[in-house]
Enzyme design. Structure first.
Site, PDB file in Angstrom:
ATOM      1  N   SER A  21       0.315  21.458  -6.335  1.00  0.00           N
ATOM      2  CA  SER A  21       1.171  21.723  -5.322  1.00  0.00           C
ATOM      3  C   SER A  21       2.433  21.840  -4.324  1.00  0.00           C
ATOM      4  O   SER A  21       2.081  20.490  -4.180  1.00  0.00           O
ATOM      5  CB  SER A  21      -0.203  22.520  -4.367  1.00  0.00           C
ATOM      6  OG  SER A  21       0.604  22.999  -2.838  1.00  0.00           O
ATOM      7  N   LYS A  45       2.995  26.664  -3.383  1.00  0.00           N
ATOM      8  CA  LYS A  45       3.178  25.827  -2.741  1.00  0.00           C
ATOM      9  C   LYS A  45       1.468  26.123  -1.479  1.00  0.00           C
ATOM     10  O   LYS A  45       1.257  27.270  -1.464  1.00  0.00           O
ATOM     11  CB  LYS A  45       4.204  25.837  -2.242  1.00  0.00           C
ATOM     12  CG  LYS A  45       4.575  25.920  -0.370  1.00  0.00           C
ATOM     13  CD  LYS A  45       5.331  24.376  -0.764  1.00  0.00           C
ATOM     14  CE  LYS A  45       4.864  23.523   0.675  1.00  0.00           C
ATOM     15  NZ  LYS A  45       4.861  22.261   0.609  1.00  0.00           N
ATOM     16  N   SER A  46       1.350  25.283  -0.820  1.00  0.00           N
ATOM     17  CA  SER A  46       0.528  25.865   0.504  1.00  0.00           C
ATOM     18  C   SER A  46       1.022  26.504   1.469  1.00  0.00           C
ATOM     19  O   SER A  46       1.788  26.612   1.399  1.00  0.00           O
ATOM     20  CB  SER A  46      -0.237  23.589   1.172  1.00  0.00           C
ATOM     21  OG  SER A  46      -0.962  23.178   0.381  1.00  0.00           O
ATOM     22  N   ASN A  70       6.957  11.743   1.065  1.00  0.00           N
ATOM     23  CA  ASN A  70       7.720  12.652   2.450  1.00  0.00           C
ATOM     24  C   ASN A  70       7.031  13.134   3.375  1.00  0.00           C
ATOM     25  O   ASN A  70       5.298  13.077   3.594  1.00  0.00           O
ATOM     26  CB  ASN A  70       7.412  13.976   0.857  1.00  0.00           C
ATOM     27  CG  ASN A  70       6.273  14.318   1.206  1.00  0.00           C
ATOM     28  OD1 ASN A  70       5.850  15.656   1.769  1.00  0.00           O
ATOM     29  ND2 ASN A  70       5.538  14.525  -0.016  1.00  0.00           N
ATOM     30  N   MET A  72       7.259  17.103   4.708  1.00  0.00           N
ATOM     31  CA  MET A  72       7.648  18.151   4.357  1.00  0.00           C
ATOM     32  C   MET A  72       7.105  19.018   6.292  1.00  0.00           C
ATOM     33  O   MET A  72       8.903  19.693   6.399  1.00  0.00           O
ATOM     34  CB  MET A  72       7.783  18.563   3.404  1.00  0.00           C
ATOM     35  CG  MET A  72       7.791  18.694   1.986  1.00  0.00           C
ATOM     36  SD  MET A  72       9.530  18.087   1.589  1.00  0.00           S
ATOM     37  CE  MET A  72       9.473  19.899   1.645  1.00  0.00           C
ATOM     38  N   LEU A  74       4.834  21.186   6.193  1.00  0.00           N
ATOM     39  CA  LEU A  74       4.093  22.088   5.442  1.00  0.00           C
ATOM     40  C   LEU A  74       5.481  23.623   5.806  1.00  0.00           C
ATOM     41  O   LEU A  74       4.708  24.833   5.688  1.00  0.00           O
ATOM     42  CB  LEU A  74       2.897  22.708   5.915  1.00  0.00           C
ATOM     43  CG  LEU A  74       2.114  21.782   5.249  1.00  0.00           C
ATOM     44  CD1 LEU A  74       0.441  21.874   5.943  1.00  0.00           C
ATOM     45  CD2 LEU A  74       1.178  22.071   3.610  1.00  0.00           C
ATOM     46  N   CYS A 129      -3.294  17.537   3.433  1.00  0.00           N
ATOM     47  CA  CYS A 129      -1.820  17.507   3.764  1.00  0.00           C
ATOM     48  C   CYS A 129      -1.789  16.124   4.850  1.00  0.00           C
ATOM     49  O   CYS A 129      -2.309  16.367   6.279  1.00  0.00           O
ATOM     50  CB  CYS A 129      -1.060  17.906   4.320  1.00  0.00           C
ATOM     51  SG  CYS A 129       0.630  17.467   4.665  1.00  0.00           S
ATOM     52  N   ILE A 190      -6.299  13.127  -5.808  1.00  0.00           N
ATOM     53  CA  ILE A 190      -5.129  13.117  -4.306  1.00  0.00           C
ATOM     54  C   ILE A 190      -4.291  14.059  -4.117  1.00  0.00           C
ATOM     55  O   ILE A 190      -3.633  13.870  -4.724  1.00  0.00           O
ATOM     56  CB  ILE A 190      -5.787  11.648  -3.778  1.00  0.00           C
ATOM     57  CG1 ILE A 190      -4.766  11.705  -4.848  1.00  0.00           C
ATOM     58  CG2 ILE A 190      -7.322  11.276  -4.150  1.00  0.00           C
ATOM     59  CD1 ILE A 190      -4.330   9.837  -4.599  1.00  0.00           C
ATOM     60  N   GLY A 264       3.266  16.616 -10.707  1.00  0.00           N
ATOM     61  CA  GLY A 264       4.147  16.529  -9.043  1.00  0.00           C
ATOM     62  C   GLY A 264       4.906  15.139  -9.140  1.00  0.00           C
ATOM     63  O   GLY A 264       6.493  16.611  -9.886  1.00  0.00           O
TER      64      GLY A 264
HETATM   65  C1  LIG Z   1       7.676  17.350  -1.731  1.00  0.00           C
HETATM   66  C2  LIG Z   1       6.459  17.450  -1.627  1.00  0.00           C
HETATM   67  C3  LIG Z   1       5.311  18.076  -1.191  1.00  0.00           C
HETATM   68  C4  LIG Z   1       4.580  18.834  -1.261  1.00  0.00           C
HETATM   69  N1  LIG Z   1       3.472  19.917  -1.052  1.00  0.00           N
HETATM   70  C5  LIG Z   1       2.262  19.898  -1.003  1.00  0.00           C
HETATM   71  C6  LIG Z   1       1.681  21.489  -0.433  1.00  0.00           C
HETATM   72  O1  LIG Z   1       1.763  22.580   0.360  1.00  0.00           O
HETATM   73  N2  LIG Z   1       0.284  20.937  -1.119  1.00  0.00           N
HETATM   74  C7  LIG Z   1      -0.837  20.419  -1.074  1.00  0.00           C
HETATM   75  O2  LIG Z   1      -1.603  20.137  -1.300  1.00  0.00           O
HETATM   76  N3  LIG Z   1       0.052  19.374  -1.662  1.00  0.00           N
HETATM   77  C8  LIG Z   1       1.313  19.220  -1.829  1.00  0.00           C
HETATM   78  N4  LIG Z   1       1.654  17.827  -1.975  1.00  0.00           N
HETATM   79  C9  LIG Z   1       1.136  16.817  -3.124  1.00  0.00           C
HETATM   80  C10 LIG Z   1       0.996  16.796  -4.189  1.00  0.00           C
HETATM   81  O3  LIG Z   1       0.471  18.520  -4.927  1.00  0.00           O
HETATM   82  C11 LIG Z   1       0.198  15.653  -5.155  1.00  0.00           C
HETATM   83  O4  LIG Z   1      -1.131  16.102  -4.407  1.00  0.00           O
HETATM   84  C12 LIG Z   1       0.862  14.198  -4.857  1.00  0.00           C
HETATM   85  O5  LIG Z   1       1.943  14.149  -4.711  1.00  0.00           O
HETATM   86  C13 LIG Z   1       0.452  13.866  -5.555  1.00  0.00           C
HETATM   87  O6  LIG Z   1       0.033  13.810  -7.105  1.00  0.00           O
HETATM   88  P1  LIG Z   1       1.967  13.217  -8.274  1.00  0.00           P
HETATM   89  O7  LIG Z   1       2.068  11.665  -7.420  1.00  0.00           O
HETATM   90  O8  LIG Z   1       1.675  13.659  -9.209  1.00  0.00           O
HETATM   91  O9  LIG Z   1       2.699  13.037  -7.346  1.00  0.00           O
HETATM   92  C14 LIG Z   1       3.104  17.577  -2.176  1.00  0.00           C
HETATM   93  C15 LIG Z   1       3.420  16.220  -2.452  1.00  0.00           C
HETATM   94  C16 LIG Z   1       5.171  15.741  -2.587  1.00  0.00           C
HETATM   95  C17 LIG Z   1       5.677  14.716  -2.898  1.00  0.00           C
END
Ligand SMILES: Cc1cc2nc3c(=O)[nH]c(=O)nc-3n(C[C@H](O)[C@H](O)[C@H](O)COP(=O)(O)O)c2cc1C
Length: 305
Positions: A21, A45-46, A70, A72, A74, A129, A190, A264
């Site tokens: 996401s 995206k959430s 990050n 952001m 949401l 988040c 996570i 991600g």
């Molecule tokens: C730029 C960015 C935006 C994210 N936006 C969301 C989101 O909208 N909803 C959510 O549940 N997780 C969000 N995440 C978290 C990711 O889905 C994921 O749980 C986290 O980045 C760990 O995975 P990774 O190490 O592979 O990136 C976001 C992560 C990043 C880096």
């Protein structure tokens, strides 16, 4: 059956690598692209009730080889506008999981009903988040609120519900148990780990919001420990997330207890080819260890203890 295909709470994915996401997930075109590139499924995206701009820049900072920080805030177009994006991704054949966030159980339930109408195969509840006031881990680190939200959503929809949990707590196992008891069909773990970067020159936090969420290679051991712990505490399937960039990373998550994984941060560097590389490598690893199905590998490291 294909060795890489996997099932999470009654939903089959062609391979276990799902787009996480918030990564590329803001438009239907980007979700469709991840599907074309070989993702087993894509998480949106959430999405919240109303359009949200998010925080001012800077919202993302690359922390060398550790990963990304990050905050952001949401940003999202709001449920009403987002349905068309999901329709586009589905038209291209993507298996779409809808992620939603709300401030309380009632808002989650209303959003869940709207998301169900879009034809997604499951819902992922963002209870995790780490940087949005009144949302995410601010509510999702309290097992009682996790129970309340999951129960309300389960009463509102028929779709499988995945509860996405935060590692920013002393006992993620307790959160997983609360979610399972309230009826969650799967646990995603996570979300990002709360972190901070300070600019030594200006002596101010680098991100405009201050604290952010750390993702990428640095959080892999944290995510893996969480999945391991959750596997010992609940019976529902687990979707492993955090720092996955190689087939070996994914294999470790599977044998720790995950039935699928989300990718991600690695996509920002790995780009289009990553999903294909991950699938090919995992296929070889499963074969090497004598697993004829992915399901046989799930939790295998617990059994060789
Ligand atoms: C730029 C960015 C935006 C994210 N936006 C969301 C989101 O909208 N909803 C959510 O549940 N997780 C969000 N995440 C978290 C990711 O889905 C994921 O749980 C986290 O980045 C760990 O995975 P990774 O190490 O592979 O990136 C976001 C992560 C990043 C880096």
């Amino acid at each position: 059956m294909d060795r890489l295909s996997t099932e999470v709470a009654g939903v089959r994915f062609r391979n276990p690598f799902l787009l996480a996401s918030g990564i590329w997930g803001e438009t239907g075109a980007a979700l469709a692209r991840a599907h074309r590139d070989g993702a087993g499924g894509v998480v949106t995206k959430s999405i919240g009730s109303a359009t949200r701009e998010g925080y001012p820049n800077p919202t993302v900072e690359q922390l060398g080889s550790w990963g990304l920080l990050n905050a952001m805030g949401l940003p999202n177009p709001g449920m009403e506008h987002y349905a068309a994006e999901i329709a586009l991704a589905r038209k291209e054949g993507a298996t779409v999981v809808g992620s939603i966030f709300g401030g309380d159980a009632k808002e989650f339930a209303t959003l869940a009903r709207a998301m169900e109408q879009t034809g997604v195969v499951a819902l992922e509840l963002n209870l995790s988040c780490p940087h949005a006031k009144g949302y995410g881990s601010e509510i999702g680190r309290d097992p009682a609120i996790v129970t309340e939200v999951v129960r309300a959503v389960k009463q509102a929809v028929r779709l499988p519900v995945w509860a996405k949990l935060t590692p920013n707590t002393h006992d993620i196992g307790a959160l997983a148990e609360a979610a399972e008891q309230a009826g969650a069909d799967a646990i995603s773990a996570i979300n990002t780990v709360r972190g901070l970067a300070i600019d030594p020159e200006t002596m101010r936090p680098v991100l405009a919001h201050g604290f952010g969420g750390l993702s990428g290679p640095a959080i892999k051991p944290i995510g893996l420990a969480c999945v391991w712990q959750i596997y010992d505490r609940v019976k529902v399937p687990i979707v492993g997330i955090g720092g996955i960039s190689t087939p070996e990373d994914a294999f470790e998550y599977l044998i720790a207890g995950a039935s699928a994984v989300e990718v991600g941060t690695a996509l920002s560097a790995g780009g289009d080819a990553l999903f294909g590389t991950l699938s090919a490598g995992l296929e070889r690893l499963l074969e090497h260890h004598g697993f004829s199905t992915l399901a046989e590998a799930v939790g295998a490291s617990h059994r060789v203890r």
